[in-house]
Write a protein that holds these residues in place. Structure first.
Motif, PDB file in Angstrom:
ATOM      1  N   ASP A  86       7.145  -8.243   6.131  1.00 45.22           N
ATOM      2  CA  ASP A  86       8.374  -8.322   5.355  1.00 45.22           C
ATOM      3  C   ASP A  86       8.062  -8.206   3.866  1.00 45.22           C
ATOM      4  N   ASN A  87       8.824  -7.372   3.177  1.00 44.85           N
ATOM      5  CA  ASN A  87       8.740  -7.206   1.718  1.00 44.85           C
ATOM      6  C   ASN A  87       7.436  -6.557   1.251  1.00 44.85           C
ATOM      7  N   SER A  88       6.668  -6.000   2.191  1.00 49.58           N
ATOM      8  CA  SER A  88       5.396  -5.361   1.852  1.00 49.58           C
ATOM      9  C   SER A  88       5.367  -3.930   2.378  1.00 49.58           C
ATOM     10  N   LEU A  89       4.476  -3.129   1.813  1.00 46.05           N
ATOM     11  CA  LEU A  89       4.280  -1.761   2.296  1.00 46.05           C
ATOM     12  C   LEU A  89       3.420  -1.774   3.555  1.00 46.05           C
ATOM     13  N   SER A  90       3.621  -0.799   4.410  1.00 46.84           N
ATOM     14  CA  SER A  90       2.898  -0.731   5.674  1.00 46.84           C
ATOM     15  C   SER A  90       1.435  -0.358   5.454  1.00 46.84           C
ATOM     16  N   GLU A  91       0.593  -0.836   6.364  1.00 42.89           N
ATOM     17  CA  GLU A  91      -0.846  -0.577   6.311  1.00 42.89           C
ATOM     18  C   GLU A  91      -1.282   0.093   7.611  1.00 42.89           C
ATOM     19  N   LEU A  92      -2.140   1.113   7.494  1.00 41.91           N
ATOM     20  CA  LEU A  92      -2.629   1.876   8.640  1.00 41.91           C
ATOM     21  C   LEU A  92      -4.060   1.496   8.979  1.00 41.91           C
ATOM     22  N   PHE A  93      -4.308   1.299  10.278  1.00 39.05           N
ATOM     23  CA  PHE A  93      -5.659   1.090  10.796  1.00 39.05           C
ATOM     24  C   PHE A  93      -5.889   2.161  11.859  1.00 39.05           C
ATOM     25  N   ALA A  94      -6.569   3.224  11.446  1.00 33.63           N
ATOM     26  CA  ALA A  94      -6.687   4.418  12.288  1.00 33.63           C
ATOM     27  C   ALA A  94      -7.671   4.203  13.436  1.00 33.63           C
ATOM     28  N   LEU A 125      -6.407  -6.564   3.847  1.00 33.88           N
ATOM     29  CA  LEU A 125      -7.198  -7.160   2.773  1.00 33.88           C
ATOM     30  C   LEU A 125      -6.327  -7.625   1.607  1.00 33.88           C
ATOM     31  N   GLN A 126      -5.247  -6.899   1.338  1.00 31.05           N
ATOM     32  CA  GLN A 126      -4.366  -7.272   0.236  1.00 31.05           C
ATOM     33  C   GLN A 126      -2.953  -6.765   0.513  1.00 31.05           C
ATOM     34  N   LEU A 127      -1.980  -7.663   0.439  1.00 34.43           N
ATOM     35  CA  LEU A 127      -0.593  -7.262   0.631  1.00 34.43           C
ATOM     36  C   LEU A 127      -0.114  -6.457  -0.563  1.00 34.43           C
ATOM     37  N   ARG A 128       0.616  -5.393  -0.280  1.00 35.13           N
ATOM     38  CA  ARG A 128       1.242  -4.605  -1.347  1.00 35.13           C
ATOM     39  C   ARG A 128       2.733  -4.960  -1.352  1.00 35.13           C
ATOM     40  N   LEU A 129       3.059  -5.942  -2.157  1.00 34.76           N
ATOM     41  CA  LEU A 129       4.405  -6.515  -2.160  1.00 34.76           C
ATOM     42  C   LEU A 129       5.378  -5.692  -3.003  1.00 34.76           C
ATOM     43  N   GLY A 130       6.672  -5.856  -2.704  1.00 34.78           N
ATOM     44  CA  GLY A 130       7.698  -5.230  -3.527  1.00 34.78           C
ATOM     45  C   GLY A 130       8.714  -4.407  -2.778  1.00 34.78           C
ATOM     46  N   ASP A 131       8.498  -4.179  -1.464  1.00 40.12           N
ATOM     47  CA  ASP A 131       9.452  -3.384  -0.689  1.00 40.12           C
ATOM     48  C   ASP A 131      10.573  -4.307  -0.210  1.00 40.12           C
ATOM     49  N   LEU A 132      11.521  -4.573  -1.076  1.00 37.67           N
ATOM     50  CA  LEU A 132      12.547  -5.576  -0.796  1.00 37.67           C
ATOM     51  C   LEU A 132      13.611  -5.092   0.183  1.00 37.67           C
ATOM     52  N   ASN A 133      13.827  -3.789   0.269  1.00 39.45           N
ATOM     53  CA  ASN A 133      14.869  -3.276   1.177  1.00 39.45           C
ATOM     54  C   ASN A 133      14.300  -2.681   2.462  1.00 39.45           C
ATOM     55  N   GLY A 134      12.979  -2.750   2.647  1.00 42.91           N
ATOM     56  CA  GLY A 134      12.370  -2.386   3.920  1.00 42.91           C
ATOM     57  C   GLY A 134      12.250  -0.911   4.213  1.00 42.91           C
ATOM     58  N   GLY A 166      19.427 -21.714  -3.076  1.00 40.59           N
ATOM     59  CA  GLY A 166      20.728 -22.388  -3.038  1.00 40.59           C
ATOM     60  C   GLY A 166      21.702 -21.929  -4.089  1.00 40.59           C
ATOM     61  N   GLU A 167      21.220 -21.226  -5.104  1.00 42.59           N
ATOM     62  CA  GLU A 167      22.096 -20.764  -6.172  1.00 42.59           C
ATOM     63  C   GLU A 167      22.733 -19.420  -5.814  1.00 42.59           C
ATOM     64  N   THR A 168      23.861 -19.143  -6.448  1.00 40.85           N
ATOM     65  CA  THR A 168      24.530 -17.861  -6.259  1.00 40.85           C
ATOM     66  C   THR A 168      23.602 -16.726  -6.707  1.00 40.85           C
ATOM     67  N   ASN A 169      23.595 -15.663  -5.922  1.00 43.28           N
ATOM     68  CA  ASN A 169      22.786 -14.461  -6.193  1.00 43.28           C
ATOM     69  C   ASN A 169      21.306 -14.629  -5.865  1.00 43.28           C
ATOM     70  N   PHE A 170      20.885 -15.830  -5.402  1.00 41.47           N
ATOM     71  CA  PHE A 170      19.483 -15.955  -4.994  1.00 41.47           C
ATOM     72  C   PHE A 170      19.236 -15.070  -3.776  1.00 41.47           C
ATOM     73  N   ASN A 171      18.131 -14.304  -3.811  1.00 40.54           N
ATOM     74  CA  ASN A 171      17.757 -13.414  -2.720  1.00 40.54           C
ATOM     75  C   ASN A 171      16.336 -13.762  -2.292  1.00 40.54           C
ATOM     76  N   GLN A 172      16.206 -14.242  -1.075  1.00 33.43           N
ATOM     77  CA  GLN A 172      14.900 -14.678  -0.597  1.00 33.43           C
ATOM     78  C   GLN A 172      13.885 -13.543  -0.593  1.00 33.43           C
ATOM     79  N   ASN A 173      14.345 -12.326  -0.338  1.00 34.35           N
ATOM     80  CA  ASN A 173      13.425 -11.189  -0.348  1.00 34.35           C
ATOM     81  C   ASN A 173      12.807 -10.967  -1.725  1.00 34.35           C
ATOM     82  N   ALA A 174      13.571 -11.285  -2.779  1.00 36.41           N
ATOM     83  CA  ALA A 174      13.085 -11.077  -4.142  1.00 36.41           C
ATOM     84  C   ALA A 174      12.109 -12.164  -4.574  1.00 36.41           C
ATOM     85  N   ASP A 175      12.064 -13.261  -3.837  1.00 34.48           N
ATOM     86  CA  ASP A 175      11.141 -14.361  -4.142  1.00 34.48           C
ATOM     87  C   ASP A 175       9.796 -14.073  -3.480  1.00 34.48           C
TER      88      ASP A 175
END
Length: 211
Positions: free
Chosen positions: A115-123, A138-147, A168-177
């Motif tokens: 979730d929220n990361s770019l896909s990784e290939l293991f050939a 080895l390292q998550l490449r975070l930032g893909d919030l919309n999948g 809990g606040e208005t406009n909080f988006n768990q994906n962005a955290d």
């Protein structure tokens, strides 16, 4: 064929069940490919000497921040055609590990997308019924919030709309955290920026993934 001497590339019996495929014959070994390789009338799991869904794969990644129980998707892809053959939903434990069981036996390109990361290939990952195979991110490449397996302006807009909001606040988006701190702030912006305009391995292979 009637001949005094047996012509080359022929058999002295009619037990071969596929004359157009030299890999299929009574002396061949049955493998998990949907074919009756050894011409005994039994395909894959129907053959008592073969188990096609008895392999396991352990997937792990480095835990970062407070993120636990992260979800994702595991794809098994045909290495020759890049066609996704199997898809499995996965959940990681608090140590960043998960083991997927009852997988088909064979050699696959394994793609893992958290979730929220770019896909990784293991050939060319070999899955067998003898032990547990393992792949390590080895390292998550975070930032893909919309999948959609790319980090771009769409993801930046999602994060911007939630900037400086907390759980809990208005406009909080768990994906962005992205660091799971309970607040969307500059740390999350940096994590996204580090991978801006990067694409996941699945997308580079031409696979379309939408979580």
């Amino acid at each position: 064929i009637l001949a005094c001497n047996q012509p080359p590339n022929t058999s002295d019996n009619n037990l071969d069940c596929d004359d157009n495929n030299m890999d299929i014959n009574p002396n061949a070994q049955e493998v998990c490919d949907g074919e009756d390789n050894d011409c005994d009338g039994l395909v894959d799991d129907d053959d008592a000497n073969l188990s096609c869904n008895d392999s396991s794969l352990k997937v792990s990644y480095p835990i970062s921040g407070n993120c636990i129980d992260v979800g994702g998707v595991l794809f098994l892809v045909d290495p020759q055609t890049n066609e996704p053959l199997y898809t499995f939903d996965i959940i990681f434990n608090e140590f960043g590990e998960t083991t997927v069981t009852n997988l088909p036996v064979g050699v696959f390109d394994v793609i893992v997308k958290l979730d929220n990361s770019l896909s990784e290939l293991f050939a060319d990952t070999e899955l067998s019924d003898d032990g547990v195979a393992e792949v390590i991110i080895l390292q998550l490449r975070l930032g893909d919030l919309n999948g959609d397996d790319i980090v771009n302006g769409v993801d930046f807009t999602i994060l911007s709309n939630a900037f400086f909001t907390a759980t809990g606040e208005t406009n909080f988006n768990q994906n962005a955290d992205l660091d799971c701190s309970g607040i969307v702030n500059g740390v999350d912006f940096t994590l996204l920026s580090n991978n801006f305009f990067a694409e996941g391995d699945a997308l580079l292979l031409g696979l379309i993934i939408n979580q």
